[in-house]
Design a protein around this motif. Structure first.
Motif, PDB file in Angstrom:
ATOM      1  N   UNK A 161       0.795  -1.228   0.000  1.00 40.19           N
ATOM      2  CA  UNK A 161       0.000   0.000   0.000  1.00 40.19           C
ATOM      3  C   UNK A 161       0.829   1.280   0.000  1.00 40.19           C
ATOM      4  N   UNK A 162       1.989   1.331   0.680  1.00 38.06           N
ATOM      5  CA  UNK A 162       2.773   2.577   0.647  1.00 38.06           C
ATOM      6  C   UNK A 162       3.203   3.011  -0.752  1.00 38.06           C
ATOM      7  N   UNK A 163       3.189   2.075  -1.707  1.00 41.96           N
ATOM      8  CA  UNK A 163       3.533   2.405  -3.092  1.00 41.96           C
ATOM      9  C   UNK A 163       2.516   3.354  -3.726  1.00 41.96           C
ATOM     10  N   UNK A 164       1.266   3.242  -3.317  1.00 39.15           N
ATOM     11  CA  UNK A 164       0.185   3.992  -3.967  1.00 39.15           C
ATOM     12  C   UNK A 164       0.352   5.487  -3.764  1.00 39.15           C
ATOM     13  N   UNK A 165       0.173   6.241  -4.826  1.00 39.12           N
ATOM     14  CA  UNK A 165       0.334   7.690  -4.778  1.00 39.12           C
ATOM     15  C   UNK A 165      -0.778   8.371  -5.565  1.00 39.12           C
ATOM     16  N   UNK A 166      -1.134   9.563  -5.155  1.00 40.80           N
ATOM     17  CA  UNK A 166      -2.123  10.355  -5.890  1.00 40.80           C
ATOM     18  C   UNK A 166      -3.442   9.636  -6.076  1.00 40.80           C
ATOM     19  N   UNK A 167      -3.906   9.609  -7.323  1.00 41.34           N
ATOM     20  CA  UNK A 167      -5.199   9.006  -7.638  1.00 41.34           C
ATOM     21  C   UNK A 167      -5.254   7.530  -7.282  1.00 41.34           C
ATOM     22  N   UNK A 168      -4.109   6.864  -7.250  1.00 39.58           N
ATOM     23  CA  UNK A 168      -4.087   5.435  -6.927  1.00 39.58           C
ATOM     24  C   UNK A 168      -4.606   5.180  -5.519  1.00 39.58           C
ATOM     25  N   UNK A 169      -4.386   6.114  -4.609  1.00 39.71           N
ATOM     26  CA  UNK A 169      -4.876   5.932  -3.241  1.00 39.71           C
ATOM     27  C   UNK A 169      -6.407   5.979  -3.210  1.00 39.71           C
ATOM     28  N   UNK A 170      -6.977   6.807  -4.036  1.00 37.17           N
ATOM     29  CA  UNK A 170      -8.449   6.885  -4.098  1.00 37.17           C
ATOM     30  C   UNK A 170      -9.039   5.591  -4.661  1.00 37.17           C
ATOM     31  N   UNK A 171      -8.370   5.021  -5.661  1.00 38.36           N
ATOM     32  CA  UNK A 171      -8.931   3.854  -6.337  1.00 38.36           C
ATOM     33  C   UNK A 171      -8.630   2.542  -5.622  1.00 38.36           C
ATOM     34  N   UNK A 372       2.584  -2.027  -8.996  1.00 44.84           N
ATOM     35  CA  UNK A 372       3.349  -1.457 -10.098  1.00 44.84           C
ATOM     36  C   UNK A 372       4.090  -0.195  -9.721  1.00 44.84           C
ATOM     37  N   UNK A 373       3.926   0.824 -10.540  1.00 45.98           N
ATOM     38  CA  UNK A 373       4.580   2.112 -10.294  1.00 45.98           C
ATOM     39  C   UNK A 373       3.929   2.877  -9.150  1.00 45.98           C
ATOM     40  N   UNK A 374       2.718   2.453  -8.761  1.00 41.60           N
ATOM     41  CA  UNK A 374       1.940   3.219  -7.782  1.00 41.60           C
ATOM     42  C   UNK A 374       1.188   4.373  -8.403  1.00 41.60           C
ATOM     43  N   UNK A 375       1.316   4.548  -9.717  1.00 44.18           N
ATOM     44  CA  UNK A 375       0.668   5.633 -10.453  1.00 44.18           C
ATOM     45  C   UNK A 375      -0.589   5.085 -11.138  1.00 44.18           C
ATOM     46  N   UNK A 376      -1.715   5.712 -10.900  1.00 44.01           N
ATOM     47  CA  UNK A 376      -2.964   5.301 -11.548  1.00 44.01           C
ATOM     48  C   UNK A 376      -3.592   6.493 -12.248  1.00 44.01           C
ATOM     49  N   UNK A 377      -4.324   6.197 -13.313  1.00 45.24           N
ATOM     50  CA  UNK A 377      -5.010   7.271 -14.027  1.00 45.24           C
ATOM     51  C   UNK A 377      -6.177   7.784 -13.184  1.00 45.24           C
ATOM     52  N   UNK A 378      -6.455   9.069 -13.319  1.00 41.96           N
ATOM     53  CA  UNK A 378      -7.417   9.737 -12.437  1.00 41.96           C
ATOM     54  C   UNK A 378      -8.843   9.230 -12.633  1.00 41.96           C
ATOM     55  N   UNK A 379      -9.315   9.199 -13.868  1.00 41.67           N
ATOM     56  CA  UNK A 379     -10.725   8.894 -14.106  1.00 41.67           C
ATOM     57  C   UNK A 379     -11.024   7.407 -13.987  1.00 41.67           C
ATOM     58  N   UNK A 380     -10.214   6.580 -14.643  1.00 39.34           N
ATOM     59  CA  UNK A 380     -10.535   5.158 -14.748  1.00 39.34           C
ATOM     60  C   UNK A 380      -9.789   4.286 -13.743  1.00 39.34           C
ATOM     61  N   UNK A 381      -8.806   4.827 -13.076  1.00 39.01           N
ATOM     62  CA  UNK A 381      -8.086   4.053 -12.070  1.00 39.01           C
ATOM     63  C   UNK A 381      -7.231   2.940 -12.640  1.00 39.01           C
ATOM     64  N   UNK A 382      -6.668   3.153 -13.823  1.00 40.77           N
ATOM     65  CA  UNK A 382      -5.795   2.142 -14.428  1.00 40.77           C
ATOM     66  C   UNK A 382      -4.414   2.254 -13.779  1.00 40.77           C
ATOM     67  N   UNK A 383      -4.005   1.221 -13.095  1.00 43.36           N
ATOM     68  CA  UNK A 383      -2.728   1.194 -12.398  1.00 43.36           C
ATOM     69  C   UNK A 383      -1.645   0.818 -13.399  1.00 43.36           C
TER      70      UNK A 383
END
Length: 525
Positions: A161-171, A372-383
């Protein structure tokens, strides 16, 4: 036969079709596809995409895949490379100038374009029967309605979980926290993505609003990805590599996968009397660890994008293994080989399916590190995967980061043939461990004639970065003997790898085994 008074599980036997994978919902979905008239390719794709919802820390539509399969009535193994490339503007010198010695694993620089969706769309059309819309139905359903989080998934979720950043935390967090066992995880943004892919095909993912959502997330993090990088993504058929181990042929996906490492490792082990050793003893574990150090060192030197490497045949040559075997002392551990040229991870899913026509599919699918990178897209939540961390920044290395290159991948599907016949699709997840895991499973079956499930259940050890990780299933006395041989022995916090396999017996019955280190199972009908 196993002792039924001790903990364990039986293999699963079936005639018409069988699936083994790391989550029961995905195995069930794959069997449903077979019952609806789909073939093994249909079932494997349906199960794999659903695994991205069941195990989002392991895989998803922002990742890559590799596949081995045979067509009905044929024992020729086909290979398909579903890995994406670095953006055209990627440049190792730029990162070196910024002071980086390795690619930052949780940055946009580590994100390569996802290849799995292109591969799934292509193979559903060319090898499947039911059509992409039918194959994506199970994942769309569970992404919308939710999946109860399984125990191993919850364990990994907390760790990553600490990997998640930005929008990824929401999704991917529930009220800011990793979900607990049994809590429902939903991915309704991904459900919408999959609906559009089912309707409009791969272009729905690689162009238009969905691609723009991913590109915006990457640009915000300093990525150099372009719309053309996504739109031009094309995965490809390729030719497997193989090697013989005492009458069993191990077939592996070629580079940029690391499958040749498993073949080299078994070629080294041929030079030792493995069959005369205790399968759980210190001697076998020591020889295997030393062989792994040497095979992985060769991997780090040679394996890269196939368009940028020239030493594959040398790596697979018998004389190469013979020379390396001579470096192994039975009485003393050598120092660790060169550090891994990629960043080690243990987050991958694997699914195998065999159908009534004995088409066999061996499919592995990953976003590399946990989430993965911890980066997810804002609208669709694609990690987005961080598979680019598999590149090196060493100038002139065949696996040096470069625009349009594919990185060295740790994920490898496996297939065994005996007497020219496809006998067992299998996979052993676990990042860098995978070649060692392939070699260990083949040796368990070949040298010690273990039952398939017993071969999978047996404790594991792995020499990694100067540490010999030895699972708790080994006796303490063995750990002490390994220490006395000079190994730096530790008990890993996380179980080593996770495997799945289906054996096609000589009488035609299917035998499926699933690793207890995961939440999954084998199912048949």
């Amino acid at each position: 036969m196993r002792d039924f008074q001790l903990p364990g599980r039986s293999a699963v036997y079936a005639e018409n079709g069988l699936c083994a994978t790391s989550h029961p919902l995905a195995a069930g979905a794959a069997i449903d596809i077979l019952k609806r008239g789909g073939n093994a390719m249909d079932a494997a794709i349906a199960g794999a995409v659903l695994l991205g919802i069941c195990e989002p820390q392991m895989t998803g539509i922002g990742g890559d895949c590799f596949m081995l399969y045979n067509r009905p009535g044929s024992h020729e193994v086909q290979a398909f490379n579903g890995s994406g490339r670095a953006p055209a503007a990627a440049n190792a010198a730029t990162l070196r100038d910024q002071g980086h010695k390795v690619i930052p694993i949780h940055s946009a620089h580590a994100v390569t374009v996802p290849g799995a969706i292109d591969a799934f769309c292509h193979l559903a059309e060319t090898e499947g029967r039911l059509g992409l819309d039918a194959l994506l139905e199970p994942a769309i359903h569970y992404a919308d309605t939710g999946v109860p989080v399984a125990p191993r998934v919850a364990f990994d979720w907390i760790n990553s979980a600490p990997t998640l950043q930005g929008a990824a935390r929401k999704h991917y967090l529930l009220d800011g926290q990793p979900p607990l066992v049994g809590q429902m995880f939903r991915a309704q943004g991904q459900a919408e993505v999959l609906r559009r892919i089912a309707r409009d095909g791969r272009d729905a993912f690689y162009t238009g609003e969905i691609a723009e959502d991913m590109l915006t997330a990457l640009a915000t993090q300093g990525g150099v990805h372009s719309a053309d990088d996504f739109a031009n993504t094309t995965c490809m058929a390729t030719t497997p590599v193989s090697g013989d181990y005492k009458g069993t042929e191990l077939v592996e996906h070629p580079p940029n996968g690391q499958g040749a490492t498993a073949i080299l490792m078994l070629n080294i082990l041929k030079h030792f009397d493995i069959v005369g050793m205790d399968p759980l003893g210190a001697q076998r574990t020591h020889i295997e660890a030393e062989a792994a150090k040497l095979a992985y060192d060769a991997r780090n030197r040679f394996i890269a994008d196939p368009d940028h490497m020239a030493r594959l045949q040398h790596m697979l040559a018998p004389e190469t293994a013979a020379g390396l075997a001579e470096l192994i002392s039975p009485n003393r551990a050598m120092s660790a080989a060169a550090p891994l040229s990629e960043s080690v991870h243990k987050d991958t899913i694997y699914i195998t399916v065999v159908d009534k026509d004995r088409m066999a599919v061996s499919l592995i699918y990953s976003i590399f590190h946990g989430f993965g990178s911890g980066i997810a897209s804002e609208k669709f939540g694609i990690l987005l995967q961080n598979r680019g961390a598999g590149f090196t920044l060493e100038p002139g290395h065949p696996n040096e980061l470069g625009g349009g290159k594919r990185p060295m991948h740790t994920i490898i599907p496996g297939m065994l043939r005996q007497n020219g016949r496809v006998a067992m699709p299998f996979g052993v997840m676990g990042g860098a461990y995978q070649p060692n895991g392939h070699a260990r499973l083949v040796s368990n079956l070949t040298d010690f004639d273990m039952d398939l499930q017993a071969a999978m259940d047996a404790p594991r050890a792995f020499s990694d970065g100067g540490v010999l990780n030895v699972e708790r299933g080994y006796p303490d006395a063995v750990r002490q003997q390994l220490s006395d041989l000079g190994h730096n022995v530790e008990i890993p916090q996380t179980a080593i790898g996770g495997s799945q396999a289906i054996r096609i017996r000589s009488d035609g019955v299917l035998e499926g085994a699933s690793d207890p280190r995961k939440d999954g199972c084998a199912l048949g009908y």
